[in-house]
Design a protein around this motif. Structure first.
Motif, PDB file in Angstrom:
ATOM      1  N   SER A  32       0.883  -1.099   0.137  1.00  0.00           N
ATOM      2  CA  SER A  32      -0.002   0.178  -0.080  1.00  0.00           C
ATOM      3  C   SER A  32       0.927   1.262   0.109  1.00  0.00           C
ATOM      4  N   HIS A  33       2.167   1.261   0.085  1.00  0.00           N
ATOM      5  CA  HIS A  33       2.985   2.429  -0.026  1.00  0.00           C
ATOM      6  C   HIS A  33       4.029   2.182  -1.087  1.00  0.00           C
ATOM      7  N   THR A  34       4.123   2.705  -2.200  1.00  0.00           N
ATOM      8  CA  THR A  34       5.383   2.593  -2.937  1.00  0.00           C
ATOM      9  C   THR A  34       5.674   3.688  -3.783  1.00  0.00           C
ATOM     10  N   HIS A  35       6.918   3.855  -4.259  1.00  0.00           N
ATOM     11  CA  HIS A  35       7.285   4.997  -5.063  1.00  0.00           C
ATOM     12  C   HIS A  35       8.119   4.263  -6.553  1.00  0.00           C
ATOM     13  N   ILE A  36       7.269   3.401  -6.991  1.00  0.00           N
ATOM     14  CA  ILE A  36       7.843   2.652  -7.915  1.00  0.00           C
ATOM     15  C   ILE A  36       8.274   3.157  -9.497  1.00  0.00           C
TER      16      ILE A  36
ATOM     17  N   ILE B 163       1.057   3.446  -5.976  1.00  0.00           N
ATOM     18  CA  ILE B 163       2.214   4.178  -6.637  1.00  0.00           C
ATOM     19  C   ILE B 163       1.901   5.664  -6.340  1.00  0.00           C
ATOM     20  N   LYS B 164       2.971   6.250  -5.724  1.00  0.00           N
ATOM     21  CA  LYS B 164       3.153   7.636  -5.709  1.00  0.00           C
ATOM     22  C   LYS B 164       3.571   8.832  -6.643  1.00  0.00           C
ATOM     23  N   SER B 165       3.371   9.714  -7.000  1.00  0.00           N
ATOM     24  CA  SER B 165       4.129  10.670  -7.599  1.00  0.00           C
ATOM     25  C   SER B 165       5.161  11.348  -6.668  1.00  0.00           C
TER      26      SER B 165
ATOM     27  N   ILE C  52      -0.845   9.832   4.558  1.00  0.00           N
ATOM     28  CA  ILE C  52      -0.017  10.787   4.929  1.00  0.00           C
ATOM     29  C   ILE C  52       1.429  10.050   5.218  1.00  0.00           C
ATOM     30  N   HIS C  53       2.582  10.596   4.941  1.00  0.00           N
ATOM     31  CA  HIS C  53       3.863  10.202   5.329  1.00  0.00           C
ATOM     32  C   HIS C  53       4.037  11.097   6.939  1.00  0.00           C
ATOM     33  N   ALA C  54       4.046  10.370   7.747  1.00  0.00           N
ATOM     34  CA  ALA C  54       4.317  10.868   9.006  1.00  0.00           C
ATOM     35  C   ALA C  54       5.250  10.254  10.169  1.00  0.00           C
TER      36      ALA C  54
ATOM     37  N   ASP D 242       1.537   6.774   7.289  1.00  0.00           N
ATOM     38  CA  ASP D 242       2.580   5.700   6.978  1.00  0.00           C
ATOM     39  C   ASP D 242       4.036   6.320   7.739  1.00  0.00           C
ATOM     40  N   HIS D 243       4.700   5.413   8.049  1.00  0.00           N
ATOM     41  CA  HIS D 243       6.178   5.337   8.483  1.00  0.00           C
ATOM     42  C   HIS D 243       6.106   5.007   9.900  1.00  0.00           C
ATOM     43  N   LEU D 244       5.661   6.098  10.633  1.00  0.00           N
ATOM     44  CA  LEU D 244       5.439   5.943  12.072  1.00  0.00           C
ATOM     45  C   LEU D 244       6.899   5.182  13.002  1.00  0.00           C
TER      46      LEU D 244
ATOM     47  N   SER E 290       6.113  -1.705   1.366  1.00  0.00           N
ATOM     48  CA  SER E 290       7.537  -1.827   1.224  1.00  0.00           C
ATOM     49  C   SER E 290       8.131  -0.527   1.107  1.00  0.00           C
ATOM     50  N   ASP E 291       7.534   0.656   0.659  1.00  0.00           N
ATOM     51  CA  ASP E 291       8.075   1.833   0.539  1.00  0.00           C
ATOM     52  C   ASP E 291       8.970   1.921  -0.766  1.00  0.00           C
ATOM     53  N   TYR E 292       9.081   0.797  -1.598  1.00  0.00           N
ATOM     54  CA  TYR E 292       9.722   0.726  -2.623  1.00  0.00           C
ATOM     55  C   TYR E 292       9.976   2.130  -3.434  1.00  0.00           C
TER      56      TYR E 292
END
Ligand SMILES: [Zn+2]
Length: 412
Positions: free
Chosen positions: A78-82, A147-149, A248-250, A271-273, A322-324
């Motif tokens: 649920s969290h990537t920058h692929i 996938i995030k921009s 949110i990235h937090a 996300d992160h924490l 993964s935060d890829y």
């Protein structure tokens, strides 16, 4: 057109259709059937059970023999920058030499380095590079990714990234959600003028992204050295005007207040924490927001791991992803994420699997379609070689156990 999977040693990850996330002690169990079969058709799970199906084997169009292996729902990431251009292997040396993530960012490396590379890469080339990674994660058992921009940081380049994500959505068998992360860092043209950049994100980028319907979600890097709580609120309010929900990235670099602002604006996930106080847990209680932890970033940057156990003991759900990305987690291997969940965060294998499937599906808004073995959900499945137990999956995390991948009911 119906396909039978027979001789399943253990069919694991079964959930009723109305369970869209697991919280607290509900994360402790993975419902399973030994000696099972599963029937799929039209891309979905039609039926499953113990022993043999009532219809004869010959009546199926296709029969897959699982040979006593496990059948699991595909991982959801649920969290990537692929989508990114090139890589940041040069900074890898800086990190080894002792520079922190923040120091590398201050020297013009980090996210801005990726933005420069992306600017000089064509949309076609960007797509080709991203598809290599997409195929890589499919082979490792991932069936859904967000996938995030956020490596564009100009209107044109953010749109370019989001168009690439849209094309991946249309051309790959993965279930994909797109997130606009214009506020990942301040674009180079706005150096020293952070508030003006935030205004640009709100006044120009969000309306343009919404007009082309390029984003399912909006995200902000709400953390020390990046964006403030007030700026995060400004961006989320603008996105809400267009009906775009936040993620949110937090709390990666500091206790940032990002969790509380995420909950206030009904974020689907925070996300992160890596850094947590009791106030974060209290803020999340009773909310729709899924706390999501990214152990790959902790591993790569040598940061603390998220306190997943504390969250679960407090009755909350936890998702793992993964935060890829090229700077802090250059891997999309969800099985390794599951292993770190167990080894570093002391989750049980059952909790870790739930965190990587149903809860991570929830954190990207697709848990009504994927993330568990449920009649009517997409047939996104992993078939393993025979393995002794569920614990073997994270325990022996480098052993190649995946025998077959099924996405949308089709063998890959
Ligand atoms: Zn991220």
């Amino acid at each position: 057109m119906a396909t039978l999977i027979k001789n399943i040693g253990t069919l694991a990850g079964i959930l009723p259709a109305d369970v869209l996330r697991l919280e607290g002690s509900a994360m402790n169990e993975v419902q399973s059937i030994n000696n099972a079969y599963l029937i799929m058709g039209e891309g979905s799970i039609i039926n499953f059970g113990q022993g043999q199906p009532s219809q004869p084997e010959e009546s199926f169009d296709e029969v897959i023999d699982a040979n006593g292996g496990y059948v699991l729902p595909s991982f959801c990431d649920s969290h990537t920058h692929i989508v990114y251009a090139g890589c940041r292997d040069g900074e890898f040396r800086d990190k080894i030499a002792g520079l922190t993530y923040e120091e590398i960012a201050k020297r013009g490396g980090g996210i801005l380095n990726s933005a420069d590379l992306l600017h000089n890469t064509s949309e076609e080339e960007l797509y080709q590079q991203a598809m290599e990674r997409v195929n890589e994660v499919i082979a490792m058992g991932t069936g859904a990714i967000e996938i995030k921009s956020g490596y564009g940081l100009t209107l044109e380049d953010e749109i370019k990234m989001l168009r690439v994500i849209k094309r991946i959505k249309e051309s790959s068998p993965l279930t994909i959600k797109a997130t606009f992360l214009g506020a990942h860092a301040v674009g180079r043209a706005y150096t020293g003028r952070q508030q003006e950049y935030v205004d640009h994100v709100c006044q120009d980028m969000i309306p343009a992204v919404a007009k082309e319907q390029l984003a399912d979600y909006v995200d902000v890097f709400c953390d020390k050295g990046f964006f403030t709580i007030e700026q995060t609120a400004q961006i989320l309010e603008k996105a809400a005007e267009f009906g775009i929900e936040p993620k949110i990235h937090a709390n990666e670099l500091d206790v940032s207040g990002g969790v509380q602002i995420g909950v206030k604006y009904n974020a689907l996930s925070v996300d992160h924490l890596e850094r947590t106080t009791p106030a974060e847990i209290e803020a999340l209680r009773g909310s729709k927001t899924m706390p999501t932890m990214l152990p790959g970033a902790s591993f790569f940057l040598g940061m603390p791991y998220g306190a997943a156990k504390e969250y679960i003991n407090a009755g909350l759900g936890v998702a793992l992803a993964s935060d890829y990305n090229p700077g802090s987690s250059p891997s999309g291997n969800m099985r390794f994420v599951m292993a770190m969940g167990c080894i570093k965060m002391r989750l049980t294998p059952e909790q870790a699997l739930n965190a990587c499937t149903i809860n991570s599906a929830y954190a990207m808004g697709v848990s009504d379609k994927v993330g568990s073995i449920t009649i009517g959900k997409k047939a996104n499945l992993i078939i393993t070689k025979p393995i002794p137990s569920l614990a073997f999956i994270p325990y022996s995390h480098q052993t190649p156990i995946i025998k077959q991948i099924i996405l949308n009911g089709k063998l890959i």
